[in-house]
Scaffold this motif. Structure first.
Motif, PDB file in Angstrom:
ATOM      1  N   ILE A   8      -8.818 -13.693  43.446  1.00  0.00           N
ATOM      2  CA  ILE A   8      -8.166 -13.608  42.140  1.00  0.00           C
ATOM      3  C   ILE A   8      -7.325 -14.852  41.899  1.00  0.00           C
ATOM      4  O   ILE A   8      -7.302 -15.404  40.791  1.00  0.00           O
ATOM      5  N   SER A   9      -6.656 -15.336  42.926  1.00  0.00           N
ATOM      6  CA  SER A   9      -5.878 -16.572  42.806  1.00  0.00           C
ATOM      7  C   SER A   9      -6.773 -17.753  42.441  1.00  0.00           C
ATOM      8  O   SER A   9      -6.401 -18.590  41.620  1.00  0.00           O
ATOM      9  N   LEU A  10      -7.948 -17.820  43.045  1.00  0.00           N
ATOM     10  CA  LEU A  10      -8.913 -18.869  42.704  1.00  0.00           C
ATOM     11  C   LEU A  10      -9.328 -18.772  41.235  1.00  0.00           C
ATOM     12  O   LEU A  10      -9.441 -19.786  40.544  1.00  0.00           O
ATOM     13  N   ALA A  11      -9.548 -17.562  40.778  1.00  0.00           N
ATOM     14  CA  ALA A  11      -9.940 -17.361  39.377  1.00  0.00           C
ATOM     15  C   ALA A  11      -8.819 -17.778  38.434  1.00  0.00           C
ATOM     16  O   ALA A  11      -9.068 -18.442  37.421  1.00  0.00           O
ATOM     17  N   LEU A  12      -7.594 -17.433  38.767  1.00  0.00           N
ATOM     18  CA  LEU A  12      -6.455 -17.810  37.925  1.00  0.00           C
ATOM     19  C   LEU A  12      -6.275 -19.328  37.897  1.00  0.00           C
ATOM     20  O   LEU A  12      -5.993 -19.908  36.842  1.00  0.00           O
ATOM     21  N   GLU A  13      -6.455 -19.950  39.034  1.00  0.00           N
ATOM     22  CA  GLU A  13      -6.370 -21.404  39.107  1.00  0.00           C
ATOM     23  C   GLU A  13      -7.482 -22.047  38.272  1.00  0.00           C
ATOM     24  O   GLU A  13      -7.237 -23.021  37.553  1.00  0.00           O
ATOM     25  N   TYR A  14      -8.671 -21.496  38.355  1.00  0.00           N
ATOM     26  CA  TYR A  14      -9.800 -21.990  37.576  1.00  0.00           C
ATOM     27  C   TYR A  14      -9.490 -21.884  36.077  1.00  0.00           C
ATOM     28  O   TYR A  14      -9.742 -22.816  35.312  1.00  0.00           O
ATOM     29  N   LYS A  20      -8.501 -25.298  28.172  1.00  0.00           N
ATOM     30  CA  LYS A  20      -8.897 -25.859  26.877  1.00  0.00           C
ATOM     31  C   LYS A  20     -10.406 -26.031  26.743  1.00  0.00           C
ATOM     32  O   LYS A  20     -10.878 -26.526  25.734  1.00  0.00           O
ATOM     33  N   GLU A  21     -11.141 -25.611  27.752  1.00  0.00           N
ATOM     34  CA  GLU A  21     -12.597 -25.733  27.731  1.00  0.00           C
ATOM     35  C   GLU A  21     -13.229 -24.358  27.509  1.00  0.00           C
ATOM     36  O   GLU A  21     -12.555 -23.336  27.583  1.00  0.00           O
ATOM     37  N   LYS A  22     -14.517 -24.380  27.274  1.00  0.00           N
ATOM     38  CA  LYS A  22     -15.247 -23.117  27.166  1.00  0.00           C
ATOM     39  C   LYS A  22     -15.399 -22.551  28.576  1.00  0.00           C
ATOM     40  O   LYS A  22     -16.004 -23.175  29.442  1.00  0.00           O
ATOM     41  N   VAL A  23     -14.831 -21.390  28.793  1.00  0.00           N
ATOM     42  CA  VAL A  23     -14.847 -20.760  30.116  1.00  0.00           C
ATOM     43  C   VAL A  23     -15.630 -19.456  30.013  1.00  0.00           C
ATOM     44  O   VAL A  23     -15.391 -18.656  29.119  1.00  0.00           O
ATOM     45  N   ASP A  53      -9.761 -10.978  28.539  1.00  0.00           N
ATOM     46  CA  ASP A  53      -8.479 -10.680  27.893  1.00  0.00           C
ATOM     47  C   ASP A  53      -7.370 -11.563  28.456  1.00  0.00           C
ATOM     48  O   ASP A  53      -6.525 -12.053  27.709  1.00  0.00           O
ATOM     49  N   TYR A  54      -7.373 -11.754  29.763  1.00  0.00           N
ATOM     50  CA  TYR A  54      -6.373 -12.624  30.385  1.00  0.00           C
ATOM     51  C   TYR A  54      -6.517 -14.051  29.862  1.00  0.00           C
ATOM     52  O   TYR A  54      -5.520 -14.696  29.513  1.00  0.00           O
ATOM     53  N   LEU A  55      -7.735 -14.538  29.781  1.00  0.00           N
ATOM     54  CA  LEU A  55      -7.987 -15.891  29.289  1.00  0.00           C
ATOM     55  C   LEU A  55      -7.466 -16.056  27.858  1.00  0.00           C
ATOM     56  O   LEU A  55      -6.778 -17.037  27.546  1.00  0.00           O
ATOM     57  N   ILE A  56      -7.766 -15.118  27.003  1.00  0.00           N
ATOM     58  CA  ILE A  56      -7.311 -15.182  25.608  1.00  0.00           C
ATOM     59  C   ILE A  56      -5.787 -15.158  25.537  1.00  0.00           C
ATOM     60  O   ILE A  56      -5.180 -15.933  24.791  1.00  0.00           O
ATOM     61  N   ARG A  57      -5.158 -14.299  26.312  1.00  0.00           N
ATOM     62  CA  ARG A  57      -3.689 -14.230  26.317  1.00  0.00           C
ATOM     63  C   ARG A  57      -3.075 -15.533  26.805  1.00  0.00           C
ATOM     64  O   ARG A  57      -2.053 -15.980  26.287  1.00  0.00           O
ATOM     65  N   ARG A  58      -3.659 -16.150  27.812  1.00  0.00           N
ATOM     66  CA  ARG A  58      -3.154 -17.435  28.310  1.00  0.00           C
ATOM     67  C   ARG A  58      -3.282 -18.508  27.242  1.00  0.00           C
ATOM     68  O   ARG A  58      -2.388 -19.328  27.067  1.00  0.00           O
ATOM     69  N   ARG A  59      -4.406 -18.515  26.539  1.00  0.00           N
ATOM     70  CA  ARG A  59      -4.597 -19.507  25.489  1.00  0.00           C
ATOM     71  C   ARG A  59      -3.599 -19.312  24.345  1.00  0.00           C
ATOM     72  O   ARG A  59      -3.072 -20.283  23.812  1.00  0.00           O
TER      73      ARG A  59
END
Length: 65
Positions: A8-14, A20-23, A53-59
């Protein structure tokens, strides 16, 4: 449990490095070495959010800053 938290830490770091890229969630799962299905379940179990959802919230948070 440590192996899963490391994944999960690797995913969060990624996510942070590619904010700012398409993930794609599939890419996150590959980084962790898990299947897409298992990765989504594990991520949701740990953070109570889906990876997307996490990605969208971070953005949104980043944009607000």
């Amino acid at each position: 449990m440590d192996e899963r938290l490391t994944a999960i830490s690797l995913a969060l770091e990624y996510i942070e490095h590619h904010l700012k890229e398409k993930v794609r969630v599939e890419s996150m799962a590959q980084v962790c070495g898990y299947s897409l299905y298992y990765f989504i379940r594990l991520f949701n179990q740990c953070l109570h959010l889906t990876p997307y959802d996490y990605l969208i919230r971070r953005r949104i948070t980043q944009a607000a800053l």
